[in-house]
Write a protein that holds these residues in place. Structure first.
Motif, PDB file in Angstrom:
ATOM      1  N   GLN A  50       0.728  -1.260   0.100  1.00 59.23           N
ATOM      2  CA  GLN A  50       0.032   0.099  -0.070  1.00 59.23           C
ATOM      3  C   GLN A  50       1.003   1.399  -0.107  1.00 59.23           C
ATOM      4  OE1 GLN A  50      -3.530   0.130   2.885  1.00 59.23           O
ATOM      5  NE2 GLN A  50      -2.604   2.310   3.287  1.00 59.23           N
ATOM      6  N   ALA A  51       0.751   2.077  -0.896  1.00 61.02           N
ATOM      7  CA  ALA A  51       1.678   3.401  -1.104  1.00 61.02           C
ATOM      8  C   ALA A  51       0.929   4.483  -0.251  1.00 61.02           C
ATOM      9  CB  ALA A  51       1.607   3.574  -2.542  1.00 61.02           C
ATOM     10  N   TRP A  52      -0.365   4.523  -0.563  1.00 61.27           N
ATOM     11  CA  TRP A  52      -1.182   5.618   0.096  1.00 61.27           C
ATOM     12  C   TRP A  52      -2.480   5.462   0.391  1.00 61.27           C
ATOM     13  CZ3 TRP A  52      -5.128   7.131  -3.147  1.00 61.27           C
ATOM     14  CH2 TRP A  52      -4.722   6.966  -4.577  1.00 61.27           C
ATOM     15  N   VAL A  53      -3.469   6.239   1.311  1.00 59.23           N
ATOM     16  CA  VAL A  53      -4.715   6.072   1.452  1.00 59.23           C
ATOM     17  C   VAL A  53      -5.551   7.422   1.708  1.00 59.23           C
ATOM     18  CG1 VAL A  53      -4.537   5.487   3.988  1.00 59.23           C
ATOM     19  CG2 VAL A  53      -6.645   4.741   2.503  1.00 59.23           C
ATOM     20  N   THR A  54      -6.466   7.379   1.058  1.00 60.67           N
ATOM     21  CA  THR A  54      -7.315   8.837   1.499  1.00 60.67           C
ATOM     22  C   THR A  54      -8.629   8.481   1.688  1.00 60.67           C
ATOM     23  OG1 THR A  54      -7.461  11.130   0.661  1.00 60.67           O
ATOM     24  CG2 THR A  54      -7.564   9.502  -1.038  1.00 60.67           C
ATOM     25  N   LYS A  55      -9.432   9.434   1.716  1.00 59.28           N
ATOM     26  CA  LYS A  55     -10.676   9.261   2.099  1.00 59.28           C
ATOM     27  C   LYS A  55     -11.608  10.194   1.376  1.00 59.28           C
ATOM     28  CE  LYS A  55     -13.836   7.422   5.160  1.00 59.28           C
ATOM     29  NZ  LYS A  55     -14.284   5.852   5.514  1.00 59.28           N
ATOM     30  N   ILE A  56     -12.820   9.755   0.732  1.00 58.39           N
ATOM     31  CA  ILE A  56     -13.946  10.545   0.318  1.00 58.39           C
ATOM     32  C   ILE A  56     -14.925  10.461   1.272  1.00 58.39           C
ATOM     33  CG2 ILE A  56     -13.165  10.898  -1.992  1.00 58.39           C
ATOM     34  CD1 ILE A  56     -14.778   8.718  -3.043  1.00 58.39           C
ATOM     35  N   ALA A  57     -16.185   9.946   1.032  1.00 58.13           N
ATOM     36  CA  ALA A  57     -17.332   9.507   1.730  1.00 58.13           C
ATOM     37  C   ALA A  57     -18.123   8.381   1.160  1.00 58.13           C
ATOM     38  CB  ALA A  57     -18.526  10.950   1.566  1.00 58.13           C
ATOM     39  N   GLU A  58     -18.999   7.977   1.702  1.00 63.21           N
ATOM     40  CA  GLU A  58     -19.714   6.409   1.354  1.00 63.21           C
ATOM     41  C   GLU A  58     -19.786   6.665  -0.420  1.00 63.21           C
ATOM     42  OE1 GLU A  58     -23.514   3.696   2.366  1.00 63.21           O
ATOM     43  OE2 GLU A  58     -22.967   5.570   3.324  1.00 63.21           O
ATOM     44  N   VAL A  59     -19.547   5.282  -0.756  1.00 58.93           N
ATOM     45  CA  VAL A  59     -19.830   5.272  -2.050  1.00 58.93           C
ATOM     46  C   VAL A  59     -20.795   4.228  -2.284  1.00 58.93           C
ATOM     47  CG1 VAL A  59     -18.905   4.745  -4.477  1.00 58.93           C
ATOM     48  CG2 VAL A  59     -17.793   5.800  -2.641  1.00 58.93           C
ATOM     49  N   SER A  60     -22.318   4.422  -2.696  1.00 64.08           N
ATOM     50  CA  SER A  60     -23.097   3.345  -3.093  1.00 64.08           C
ATOM     51  C   SER A  60     -23.723   3.654  -4.364  1.00 64.08           C
ATOM     52  CB  SER A  60     -24.276   3.793  -1.959  1.00 64.08           C
ATOM     53  OG  SER A  60     -24.816   4.949  -2.012  1.00 64.08           O
ATOM     54  N   LEU A  61     -23.177   4.765  -5.202  1.00 60.37           N
ATOM     55  CA  LEU A  61     -23.610   5.076  -6.286  1.00 60.37           C
ATOM     56  C   LEU A  61     -22.804   4.136  -7.468  1.00 60.37           C
ATOM     57  CD1 LEU A  61     -22.072   8.064  -8.023  1.00 60.37           C
ATOM     58  CD2 LEU A  61     -21.098   7.110  -5.919  1.00 60.37           C
ATOM     59  N   PRO A  62     -23.446   3.910  -8.715  1.00 58.08           N
ATOM     60  CA  PRO A  62     -22.362   3.339  -9.597  1.00 58.08           C
ATOM     61  C   PRO A  62     -21.295   4.061 -10.106  1.00 58.08           C
ATOM     62  CG  PRO A  62     -24.512   3.022 -10.340  1.00 58.08           C
ATOM     63  CD  PRO A  62     -24.517   4.070  -9.152  1.00 58.08           C
ATOM     64  N   LEU A  63     -20.255   3.784  -9.570  1.00 59.28           N
ATOM     65  CA  LEU A  63     -18.886   4.498  -9.638  1.00 59.28           C
ATOM     66  C   LEU A  63     -17.806   3.947 -10.614  1.00 59.28           C
ATOM     67  CD1 LEU A  63     -17.154   7.127  -8.631  1.00 59.28           C
ATOM     68  CD2 LEU A  63     -16.046   5.517  -7.065  1.00 59.28           C
ATOM     69  N   ASP A  64     -17.516   5.002 -11.737  1.00 55.42           N
ATOM     70  CA  ASP A  64     -16.801   4.666 -12.753  1.00 55.42           C
ATOM     71  C   ASP A  64     -15.374   5.447 -12.557  1.00 55.42           C
ATOM     72  OD1 ASP A  64     -15.062   3.900 -14.953  1.00 55.42           O
ATOM     73  OD2 ASP A  64     -16.668   4.563 -16.518  1.00 55.42           O
ATOM     74  N   VAL A  65     -14.362   5.171 -11.808  1.00 53.73           N
ATOM     75  CA  VAL A  65     -13.068   5.819 -11.595  1.00 53.73           C
ATOM     76  C   VAL A  65     -12.428   6.018 -12.996  1.00 53.73           C
ATOM     77  CG1 VAL A  65     -10.884   6.061 -10.203  1.00 53.73           C
ATOM     78  CG2 VAL A  65     -12.815   4.708  -9.281  1.00 53.73           C
ATOM     79  N   ARG A  66     -12.010   7.382 -13.198  1.00 50.71           N
ATOM     80  CA  ARG A  66     -11.306   7.680 -14.595  1.00 50.71           C
ATOM     81  C   ARG A  66      -9.967   8.359 -14.242  1.00 50.71           C
ATOM     82  NH1 ARG A  66     -15.082   8.360 -18.739  1.00 50.71           N
ATOM     83  NH2 ARG A  66     -17.082   7.067 -18.199  1.00 50.71           N
ATOM     84  N   VAL A  67      -8.998   7.833 -15.097  1.00 51.16           N
ATOM     85  CA  VAL A  67      -7.765   8.443 -14.981  1.00 51.16           C
ATOM     86  C   VAL A  67      -6.998   9.017 -16.047  1.00 51.16           C
ATOM     87  CG1 VAL A  67      -5.184   7.262 -14.789  1.00 51.16           C
ATOM     88  CG2 VAL A  67      -7.159   6.328 -13.518  1.00 51.16           C
TER      89      VAL A  67
END
Length: 380
Positions: A50-67
Motif C-alpha cells: 500500500q503506497a497511500w490511502v485517502t478518504k472521500i465519503a460513502e460510495v453507494s452509487l455506480p462509480l466509474d473511476v477515471r484516470v
C-alpha cells in the motif's frame, strides 16, 4: 406485470420497473445465500504494498473511476467530487456539490461530470461548478467527457449531448423499447470518432455530432414470454483493444464487436452481472457465482476458470501485467495469474466492499471501497 405498469405515468413506471427488475434478480437465489469460499493461506508470488490511502465519503452509487495521466477522478454518494494525484493520493482539487449523486464520474483532464439524484448533469472545472442541466430521466451511468462535449446515457435509454463549455444541449437520441431496464450502469464510450452506447443488448455506434445511428451489434437478444425474462442490458465495464470492444450482457452473454465495421465477432453464454476487462489475448470477468473466467479474445473460447473466489461478491476485474486483479465484497483485492488463474497475492483495504473496477495510473493500482476509502497500491 406489463399491464399493471402501463397504468402509471412515465417516470413512476420507469422507477417501479427498475426496482422490480433489481429486486427480482436479487431474490432469485432465495433467502439462504451460499457461504463465500474459504480462502487459502495468503500467497506472496507478487509483491504488492500500500503506497497511500485517502478518504472521500460513502460510495453507494455506480462509480466509474477515471484516470488521465497521473490524475484520478472519484466521486461519493453525498456529492463529493475529487481529483487526486495518483503518485501521493493528495487532492489536486475537491468540491462538494451539496447534492447526492446517482452516477459518476466522467473526466477528460479538464472537466469532470456527474449526475445528481435530482436528475441533473453537473460539470466542474478546477474544483468549481461551471454548469448544470436538467435531464428527462434518472441516469446510472457515468457521463462521458470527450471532444469538448458531455454525453449522458439515461436509464430510459435516452442519449444526450451537451456543449462542454456552455452546457447547451446539442442533441438527444431516444430509443423506445422494453418495459423494464436494469438499475445498473451501462456502456458509454468513445471509439475514434464514434460514440458507442449500450442500448438493450446491443452496442450501438452513434455520430457524436448529431446522434444519428451508424451501426448496431447485438451481444444478446431479448428472450422469454414476459418482461422479466426479456430483460437484457449491457453493463458497465468493457474491454477495448483498438476498434474491438468486448462487453457483457447482464446474466446472458459475453461478446466482442468491431466498432470500425459495426459487426459482431463472437458471443458466448455467460451468467455474470458485472463488467469485463481484458488485454490483447484474453477477456476476464466474474460469473454470478464468483467463478472467474478468462475467454480468448480471438474466438471467445474459455482459456481457464478459477473457482477459489466463489460467492465472494466479485466486481469487474482489471488486467494488469501478468495478473488479473479483482475486488470482493469484504474489501479484499485478489491477484490471479493471467495465464491460468492461480492465486498470486492478496491485499486488504478497509473491510467494506470494493465498489468500482480497479484502475491503473502509471504504476499505481487504485481502488475505491463502499466506505469511501481510496487506496493506492504499488509493486514492491
Amino acid at each position: 406485470m406489463s399491464q399493471t405498469l402501463h397504468g402509471f405515468s412515465g417516470v413512476v413506471r420507469h422507477l417501479l420497473a427498475t426496482f422490480l427488475a433489481v429486486s427480482l434478480v436479487a431474490c432469485s437465489s432465495g433467502p439462504q445465500k451460499p457461504k463465500p469460499a474459504e480462502l487459502s493461506p495468503g500467497v506472496d508470488l507478487l509483491g504488492v504494498r500500500q503506497a497511500w490511502v485517502t478518504k472521500i465519503a460513502e460510495v453507494s452509487l455506480p462509480l466509474d473511476v477515471r484516470v488521465v495521466d497521473q490524475r484520478v477522478a472519484v466521486a461519493a454518494s453525498n456529492g463529493t467530487v475529487a481529483v487526486l494525484d495518483a503518485s501521493t493520493g493528495a487532492d489536486i482539487w475537491r468540491f462538494s456539490l451539496g447534492s447526492p449523486l446517482s452516477a459518476g464520474i466522467g473526466y477528460d483532464g479538464q472537466r469532470a461530470a456527474v449526475v445528481t439524484l435530482g436528475n441533473e448533469v453537473v460539470v466542474l472545472e478546477a474544483g468549481r461548478e461551471t454548469w448544470r442541466q436538467r435531464l428527462n430521466a434518472v441516469s446510472l451511468t457515468a457521463p462521458l467527457v470527450a471532444g469538448g462535449r458531455v454525453f449522458v446515457l439515461g436509464a430510459d435509454r435516452t442519449v444526450s449531448a451537451f456543449d462542454g463549455q456552455s452546457g447547451r444541449r446539442l442533441w438527444q437520441q431516444q430509443r423506445s423499447g422494453e418495459a423494464l431496464v436494469l438499475r445498473q450502469a451501462g456502456v458509454l464510450m468513445a471509439v475514434g470518432d464514434t460514440l458507442v452506447v449500450g442500448l438493450s443488448g446491443k452496442l450501438v455506434g452513434l455520430n457524436p455530432l448529431n446522434g444519428s445511428v451508424r451501426w448496431e451489434a447485438a451481444i444478446a437478444s431479448p428472450r422469454g414470454v414476459n418482461d422479466i425474462e426479456r430483460l437484457v442490458d449491457l453493463v458497465a465495464g468493457v474491454s477495448r483493444e483498438g476498434t474491438v470492444i468486448c462487453a457483457r450482457a447482464f446474466q446472458a452473454a459475453v461478446g466482442c464487436a468491431d466498432a470500425a465495421r459495426g459487426t459482431v465477432l463472437w458471443t458466448k453464454p455467460a451468467t455474470g452481472a458485472t463488467g469485463v476487462r481484458g488485454d490483447r489475448d484474453f477477456i476476464f470477468g466474474a460469473e454470478a457465482d464468483g467463478t472467474v473466467v478468462a475467454w480468448r479474445r480471438a474466438d471467445g473460447e474459455r482459456a481457464w476458470t478459477q473457482e477459489l473466489l466463489r460467492y465472494r461478491n466479485l466486481g469487474t476485474p482489471l488486467a494488469a501485467g501478468r495478473s488479473v486483479v479483482v475486488g470482493d465484497g469484504t474489501g479484499l483485492l485478489h491477484f490471479l495469474s493471467r495465464e491460468d488463474g492461480s492465486p498470486m497475492a492478496r491485499v486488504s483495504t478497509d473491510g467494506t466492499a470494493i465498489v468500482a473496477a480497479p484502475v491503473l495510473a502509471g504504476n499505481t493500482l487504485v481502488v475505491v471501497t463502499r466506505g469511501g476509502g481510496v487506496f493506492g497500491f504499488r509493486p514492491e
